[in-house]
Scaffold this motif. Sequence first.
Motif, mmCIF file in Angstrom:
data_model
loop_
_atom_site.group_PDB
_atom_site.id
_atom_site.type_symbol
_atom_site.label_atom_id
_atom_site.label_comp_id
_atom_site.label_asym_id
_atom_site.label_seq_id
_atom_site.Cartn_x
_atom_site.Cartn_y
_atom_site.Cartn_z
ATOM 1 N N PHE A 60 -5.282 1.537 6.890
ATOM 2 C CA PHE A 60 -6.452 2.412 6.867
ATOM 3 C C PHE A 60 -6.059 3.889 6.971
ATOM 4 N N GLU A 61 -5.045 4.188 7.757
ATOM 5 C CA GLU A 61 -4.644 5.585 7.918
ATOM 6 C C GLU A 61 -3.881 6.119 6.705
ATOM 7 N N THR A 62 -3.293 5.218 5.900
ATOM 8 C CA THR A 62 -2.557 5.666 4.711
ATOM 9 C C THR A 62 -3.394 5.624 3.432
ATOM 10 N N GLU A 63 -4.549 4.961 3.498
ATOM 11 C CA GLU A 63 -5.358 4.750 2.291
ATOM 12 C C GLU A 63 -5.805 6.055 1.638
ATOM 13 N N ASP A 64 -6.293 7.004 2.430
ATOM 14 C CA ASP A 64 -6.787 8.275 1.875
ATOM 15 C C ASP A 64 -5.690 9.003 1.095
ATOM 16 N N ARG A 65 -4.499 9.021 1.675
ATOM 17 C CA ARG A 65 -3.382 9.704 1.010
ATOM 18 C C ARG A 65 -3.029 9.025 -0.314
ATOM 19 N N ILE A 66 -3.026 7.692 -0.310
ATOM 20 C CA ILE A 66 -2.714 6.942 -1.537
ATOM 21 C C ILE A 66 -3.740 7.246 -2.621
ATOM 22 N N ILE A 67 -5.020 7.199 -2.261
ATOM 23 C CA ILE A 67 -6.098 7.457 -3.221
ATOM 24 C C ILE A 67 -6.005 8.878 -3.765
ATOM 25 N N GLU A 68 -5.720 9.825 -2.877
ATOM 26 C CA GLU A 68 -5.582 11.222 -3.312
ATOM 27 C C GLU A 68 -4.457 11.371 -4.325
ATOM 28 N N GLU A 69 -3.331 10.717 -4.069
ATOM 29 C CA GLU A 69 -2.187 10.798 -4.984
ATOM 30 C C GLU A 69 -2.491 10.111 -6.309
ATOM 31 N N MET A 70 -3.280 9.040 -6.264
ATOM 32 C CA MET A 70 -3.684 8.370 -7.500
ATOM 33 C C MET A 70 -4.527 9.304 -8.369
ATOM 34 N N HIS A 71 -5.434 10.043 -7.747
ATOM 35 C CA HIS A 71 -6.268 10.996 -8.486
ATOM 36 C C HIS A 71 -5.415 12.108 -9.096
ATOM 37 N N GLU A 72 -4.266 12.354 -8.477
ATOM 38 C CA GLU A 72 -3.344 13.373 -9.003
ATOM 39 C C GLU A 72 -2.462 12.833 -10.121
ATOM 40 N N GLY A 73 -2.548 11.494 -10.351
ATOM 41 C CA GLY A 73 -1.797 10.903 -11.455
ATOM 42 C C GLY A 73 -0.632 10.012 -11.079
ATOM 43 N N LYS A 74 -0.381 9.836 -9.775
ATOM 44 C CA LYS A 74 0.725 8.980 -9.357
ATOM 45 C C LYS A 74 0.404 7.516 -9.611
ATOM 46 N N VAL A 75 1.445 6.742 -9.957
ATOM 47 C CA VAL A 75 1.305 5.312 -10.222
ATOM 48 C C VAL A 75 2.004 4.534 -9.102
ATOM 49 N N PHE A 76 1.290 3.574 -8.527
ATOM 50 C CA PHE A 76 1.818 2.770 -7.430
ATOM 51 C C PHE A 76 1.976 1.310 -7.848
ATOM 52 N N ALA A 77 2.950 0.650 -7.220
ATOM 53 C CA ALA A 77 3.081 -0.808 -7.331
ATOM 54 C C ALA A 77 2.921 -1.352 -5.914
ATOM 55 N N LEU A 78 2.123 -2.391 -5.753
ATOM 56 C CA LEU A 78 1.923 -3.017 -4.438
ATOM 57 C C LEU A 78 2.622 -4.369 -4.418
ATOM 58 N N VAL A 79 3.515 -4.560 -3.442
ATOM 59 C CA VAL A 79 4.198 -5.847 -3.298
ATOM 60 C C VAL A 79 4.041 -6.329 -1.860
ATOM 61 N N THR A 80 4.286 -7.610 -1.664
ATOM 62 C CA THR A 80 4.322 -8.181 -0.324
ATOM 63 C C THR A 80 5.760 -8.613 -0.054
ATOM 64 N N ASP A 81 6.028 -9.102 1.153
ATOM 65 C CA ASP A 81 7.402 -9.531 1.460
ATOM 66 C C ASP A 81 7.848 -10.662 0.545
ATOM 67 N N ALA A 82 6.906 -11.519 0.137
ATOM 68 C CA ALA A 82 7.227 -12.630 -0.760
ATOM 69 C C ALA A 82 5.935 -13.139 -1.389
ATOM 70 N N GLY A 83 5.963 -13.374 -2.697
ATOM 71 C CA GLY A 83 4.795 -13.950 -3.370
ATOM 72 C C GLY A 83 3.794 -12.922 -3.858
ATOM 73 N N MET A 84 2.525 -13.340 -3.913
ATOM 74 C CA MET A 84 1.460 -12.489 -4.442
ATOM 75 C C MET A 84 0.850 -11.615 -3.353
ATOM 76 N N PRO A 85 0.777 -10.308 -3.587
ATOM 77 C CA PRO A 85 0.087 -9.438 -2.629
ATOM 78 C C PRO A 85 -1.394 -9.786 -2.542
ATOM 79 N N VAL A 86 -2.028 -9.347 -1.473
ATOM 80 C CA VAL A 86 -3.466 -9.483 -1.214
ATOM 81 C C VAL A 86 -3.836 -10.891 -0.704
ATOM 82 N N VAL A 87 -3.127 -11.944 -1.150
ATOM 83 C CA VAL A 87 -3.427 -13.311 -0.695
ATOM 84 C C VAL A 87 -2.869 -13.491 0.719
ATOM 85 N N SER A 88 -3.771 -13.520 1.718
ATOM 86 C CA SER A 88 -3.384 -13.586 3.137
ATOM 87 C C SER A 88 -2.476 -12.420 3.528
#
Length: 271
Positions: A60-88
């Motif tokens: 939650f504390e990093t979300e605003d910064r990430i969104i701001e950088e996305m609006h500036e044009g930065k591209v992010f990849a989201l990964v988890t330690d293993a497998g599919m992100p977001v699932v659990s």
Amino acid sequence: MNLYITGTPLGNLNDMTYRAVETLKSADVILCEDTRTTRKLTNHFEITTPLRAYHDFNKFETEDRIIEEMHEGKVFALVTDAGMPVVSDPGYELVRRMQKESLGFTVVPGASAFTLALVLSGISSFEFTFFGFLPKSQAKRKEKLKEIMFHSHTSVVYESPHKLKETIKQMSEVSPDREMSISRELTKKFEQNVRGRADELLNMLGDEIPLKGEFVIVIEGYQEDEIVSDIPINEHVGKFIEDGMKPKQAIKMVAEMRGLKKQEVYDAYHK
């Protein structure tokens, strides 16, 4: 695209896809749960993209910064330690925020432990419910386990090695004859999948089934012995309550089994 939700291997690095490697190489930043774990992956595939921690304790504390950088044009990849992100794992909150702000995102598919365990279990997979990790509170945990054991469809649960024995014990107490499967170390050298009755599996834990690695439990759905259409609704609910289920859960279960609305079952039970 502003975000690529990228699946990575569960354990065997040979399962990494070409698309996933190229995605991580071309992103400006890789968001990951543990930078030490993900660095092993990026080093192996000679990926030099900067890593940034994104996990349950800072999302939650990093979300605003990430969104701001996305609006500036930065591209992010989201990964988890293993497998599919977001699932659990963390991530759905970020996706919701991106939807709200009309930012682009997509999925780069990869393995998910619960689908592998389901396929390997030999238990019906036409209809199933993924419950993820059980609650930490003992009271809520027991309540959720009862819900799972009386669930009419196949259930899939994640469990840690130090809690597995107690979980299988509680399942066995509710339904010792229930068929289930335990999978561990999926895609790794010591991968193991064992199917049997709950009481049989309980006796195998710590011996034939070492308590090491991450576990996935697949549980056969509850089968009503009686023909439910011949039982009055209030008696049907009462039967589940006698078996230890809370009234709210029992009403929900009967509604699912009979294809009725919960309010209909609630009214019939209380009348």
